[in-house]
Design an enzyme around this catalytic site. Structure first.
Site, PDB file in Angstrom:
ATOM      1  N   TYR A 173      -3.426  19.102  -9.484  1.00  0.00           N
ATOM      2  CA  TYR A 173      -3.203  20.273  -8.634  1.00  0.00           C
ATOM      3  C   TYR A 173      -2.348  19.863  -7.434  1.00  0.00           C
ATOM      4  O   TYR A 173      -1.774  18.770  -7.428  1.00  0.00           O
ATOM      5  CB  TYR A 173      -4.537  20.882  -8.224  1.00  0.00           C
ATOM      6  CG  TYR A 173      -5.307  21.484  -9.382  1.00  0.00           C
ATOM      7  CD1 TYR A 173      -4.898  22.688  -9.957  1.00  0.00           C
ATOM      8  CD2 TYR A 173      -6.422  20.844  -9.911  1.00  0.00           C
ATOM      9  CE1 TYR A 173      -5.586  23.243 -11.031  1.00  0.00           C
ATOM     10  CE2 TYR A 173      -7.125  21.388 -10.984  1.00  0.00           C
ATOM     11  CZ  TYR A 173      -6.704  22.582 -11.541  1.00  0.00           C
ATOM     12  OH  TYR A 173      -7.378  23.120 -12.607  1.00  0.00           O
ATOM     13  N   GLY A 321     -22.100  17.456 -14.573  1.00  0.00           N
ATOM     14  CA  GLY A 321     -21.491  18.775 -14.628  1.00  0.00           C
ATOM     15  C   GLY A 321     -22.000  19.642 -15.753  1.00  0.00           C
ATOM     16  O   GLY A 321     -22.901  20.463 -15.586  1.00  0.00           O
ATOM     17  N   ARG A 322     -21.447  19.466 -16.947  1.00  0.00           N
ATOM     18  CA  ARG A 322     -21.774  20.351 -18.059  1.00  0.00           C
ATOM     19  C   ARG A 322     -23.263  20.309 -18.410  1.00  0.00           C
ATOM     20  O   ARG A 322     -23.819  21.312 -18.863  1.00  0.00           O
ATOM     21  CB  ARG A 322     -20.926  19.976 -19.278  1.00  0.00           C
ATOM     22  CG  ARG A 322     -19.449  20.328 -19.120  1.00  0.00           C
ATOM     23  CD  ARG A 322     -18.616  19.788 -20.270  1.00  0.00           C
ATOM     24  NE  ARG A 322     -18.546  18.339 -20.256  1.00  0.00           N
ATOM     25  CZ  ARG A 322     -18.010  17.606 -21.227  1.00  0.00           C
ATOM     26  NH1 ARG A 322     -17.503  18.201 -22.311  1.00  0.00           N
ATOM     27  NH2 ARG A 322     -17.966  16.289 -21.134  1.00  0.00           N
ATOM     28  N   CYS A 352     -18.357  26.547 -22.062  1.00  0.00           N
ATOM     29  CA  CYS A 352     -17.811  26.352 -20.710  1.00  0.00           C
ATOM     30  C   CYS A 352     -16.285  26.435 -20.735  1.00  0.00           C
ATOM     31  O   CYS A 352     -15.692  27.421 -20.283  1.00  0.00           O
ATOM     32  CB  CYS A 352     -18.306  25.029 -20.136  1.00  0.00           C
ATOM     33  SG  CYS A 352     -18.203  23.615 -21.259  1.00  0.00           S
ATOM     34  N   GLU A 413     -39.151  28.590 -43.145  1.00  0.00           N
ATOM     35  CA  GLU A 413     -37.969  27.827 -43.548  1.00  0.00           C
ATOM     36  C   GLU A 413     -38.172  27.278 -44.954  1.00  0.00           C
ATOM     37  O   GLU A 413     -39.191  26.650 -45.241  1.00  0.00           O
ATOM     38  CB  GLU A 413     -37.710  26.692 -42.557  1.00  0.00           C
ATOM     39  CG  GLU A 413     -36.664  25.680 -42.984  1.00  0.00           C
ATOM     40  CD  GLU A 413     -35.306  26.306 -43.288  1.00  0.00           C
ATOM     41  OE1 GLU A 413     -34.764  26.007 -44.371  1.00  0.00           O
ATOM     42  OE2 GLU A 413     -34.808  27.106 -42.474  1.00  0.00           O
TER      43      GLU A 413
END
Length: 643
Positions: A173, A321-322, A352, A413
């Site tokens: 940036y 973060g994630r 995300c 199942e």
């Protein structure tokens, strides 16, 4: 007592005490208003992460000037009118005992004119890289004005009650473009030498320090490596870090990559947990003799990785973060020893990164509650008897959500294990992390009182006899076997991934996500592998960052990729006849093994039977449409919420 001693030891940053070493780094949400204001939704999202125990939270990059807006619904601090909303955001974080930082940024060459309503500001023109439209190289007057915008924004942040300001110098940036020799090709006082490339950052840092005083904590985010020839490397990053600390920075926030190489910024599982920590250690060593601290980001998704980085002295804090998107209560669960209750981040980037790339609000493949924190689910007053058929992730999520709401759940199942096709999806290289999701969900099913019945296929008559109030069908999908393979000895991708032996020369028919990963799986065994795909691209359905790594791996292992070819027939000897886009037909060389990886078809036989019997049901997951984990989890969640 928590085993994560270092992680939950308080730390002081220029006199500001942070209760633990968990930093939530800035990540875009698209939850701000269209003009950049804080919304209730945005505040609730960050408040939930504060409730969950993160020590220091940096909301997403906040634009210091209108010209720097890079995002759809990006947050802004460019004018005084944003201060009241930012006060609300800081207060929402503080109310739960976390420190609130704010990241100040400007998009530079990545700013989006449709949002900023102005031309992109370039540090230098880069032939073949810089945009030709809506862009201009900044002059000295514009550079000095934007440096002043950072300082004014920092003052607004302090007025809004934030504890710390972070200057965004990473990822290419605006500030990062000044720092990097790759993007800064100026010949005036703002480029050329190292000191000149640092000038903009120095003016910003010293200006903020003068405005906010000697006691206000400052952070600087930088990339440890830009992964481009001529760009920032770890040695240069260490030099940059030492310089910004000399200018007045207290915390160096080590990230990686830039937008052009963003697969390193939020990487898929191909990169190991904590992969960026060694670079952080180099940077931390360069800061010896100062009071500055280092935090590092890079797939730090579990307590063991975080604790190891801290114990080995590679960083002073860790940026998670994630994993905090997937489970906002991760820190609390680590501290209290509730490890099995942690919803694991898959590093899949489907929710995300994927949602943001489509200009949608932030989401998560494994946490469908992201973005809806201001409307928490509440226990139902009238519990229903719910039977769910199929224990893949769609059925498991439906069962979990419904049980947590107070319903009585039976999960059926036909196989002997939970997880459905995710058990197969976990077999290609680097995908074993998917098994963590199955383990977690299995634990939670038991914890929440779900009745599990495995190894038993059911019919409509069986379900009628159970007399449930609600039936949810999540019977999944099965591999597509096209007609031209019916009489061949072709194997399915699931067969191969499950360990069935193949010959030395293998042709994978189908180059989507499954076929490409199967090819990688075989090539890693030393096989000679080719992939045949009718479309013009290999794995176009794969998340972009994961695909970039996969394509490199296929190339490195000399996997032959054949695109734009349609299979016309397969003869009795296994010879494949193909047709190209121009109508030419010809045989391929003979392969020892053919592998069918041409997608999955919904398994709808139970749905058809229930329909014939006039029984009401809700179908979810792959039995509606074969798709990825995110679609299955979200459909399961919403089906349960609708009961």
């Amino acid at each position: 007592m928590t085993p994560f001693i270092e992680l939950f030891t308080p730390v002081s940053i220029r006199g500001m005490t942070v209760k633990n070493r968990v930093v939530m780094p800035s990540m875009l949400t698209h939850m701000a208003s269209v003009n950049g204001e804080v919304t209730d939704r945005l505040a609730a999202y960050y408040a939930e992460r504060a409730k969950g125990g993160a020590g220091l939270i940096f909301p997403e990059a906040t634009a210091v000037d209108d010209s720097g807006l890079s995002y759809f619904r990006g947050l802004s601090i460019a004018h005084d009118r944003y201060v009241p909303g930012l006060k609300k955001l800081a207060r929402a974080i503080h109310e739960h005992g976390s420190r609130a930082g704010i990241q100040l940024g400007h998009g530079g060459r990545y700013a989006q004119p449709e949002f900023s309503r102005s031309a992109r500001r370039l540090v230098s023109y880069l032939p073949g890289i810089s945009p030709e439209e809506d862009a201009r190289v900044m002059d000295k007057e514009e550079i000095e004005r934007l440096a002043g915008c950072f300082v004014q924004a920092a003052e607004r942040a302090a007025q809004a009650g934030f504890d710390m300001v972070e200057i965004h110098g990473a990822h290419g940036y605006l500030i990062g473009s000044f720092l990097s020799p790759f993007t800064n090709r100026r010949t005036d006082e703002w480029g050329g030498s190292f000191e000149n490339r640092m000038r903009f950052a120095e003016v910003v840092i010293r200006g903020i320090r003068r405005r906010l005083g000697p006691d206000f904590p400052l952070s600087f985010r930088l990339s440890s490596d830009e992964f481009l020839p001529g760009g920032i490397t770890v040695d240069l990053a260490a030099k940059i870090a030492a310089y910004v600390v000399h200018c007045g920075v207290d915390l160096v926030h080590v990230s990686a990559g830039m937008i052009d190489t963003n697969r390193f910024t939020g990487p898929p599982p191909v990169l190991p947990m904590g992969w960026n920590a060694d670079n952080a250690a180099v940077i931390r060593k360069a800061l010896e003799g100062t009071n500055a601290l280092v935090t590092v980001a890079g797939r730090i998704h579990d307590g063991d990785t975080a604790e190891r980085i801290l114990r080995e002295g590679k960083a002073d804090l860790v940026s998670i973060g994630r994993a905090l998107i997937a489970d906002p209560w991760l820190p609390h669960k680590l501290e209290t020893g509730q490890l099995k209750k942690i919803t694991p981040c898959l590093s899949c980037n489907e929710g995300c990164v994927g949602s943001i790339g489509k200009n949608r609000p932030l989401s998560c493949a494994v946490n469908p509650r992201v973005g809806f924190e201001q409307r928490p689910a509440r226990h139902v007053e009238n519990a229903r008897k719910v039977v769910i058929v199929g224990a893949g992730v769609a059925g498991m999520e439906a069962a979990l959500t419904a049980a947590r709401l107070g319903h009585a759940i039976t999960l059926l199942e036909k196989d002997s294990r939970l997880g459905g096709l995710v058990n197969i999806a976990a077999l290609p290289p680097h995908k074993d992390i998917f098994l963590r999701l199955i383990d977690h969900m299995s634990h939670e099913l038991v914890e929440n009182g779900v009745k599990l019945v495995l190894g038993n296929a059911v019919s409509a008559a069986d379900l009628k006899a159970m007399a449930p109030d609600v039936i949810i069908v999540a019977t999944g999908s099965r591999p597509v076997i096209p007609g031209f393979l019916k009489n061949s000895s072709a194997m399915t991708a699931a067969d191969v991934l499950s360990g069935c032996p193949t010959g030395q020369k293998t042709l994978v028919l189908g180059g989507g996500l499954v076929g490409a990963e199967t090819a990688e799986f075989l090539a890693a065994q030393g096989k000679e592998v080719a992939v045949l795909e009718m479309r013009d691209e290999i794995a176009p359905d794969m998340q972009g960052r994961a695909r970039a790594f996969l394509m490199e791996e296929l190339s490195a292992r000399h996997v032959k990729l054949m695109t734009g070819l349609e299979v016309r027939s397969v003869d009795g000897n296994g010879v494949v006849i193909v047709k190209d886009r121009y109508g030419n037909e010809y045989p391929l060389p003979r392969y020892d093994t053919l592998v069918a990886a041409m997608g999955y078809r919904s398994e709808q036989s139970l749905c058809a039977e229930l329909t014939r019997e006039g029984m009401r049901f809700v179908a979810i997951g792959d039995c509606v449409k074969a798709d990825k984990i995110m679609a299955a989890v979200h459909q399961g969640y919403h089906a349960a919420k609708a009961i």
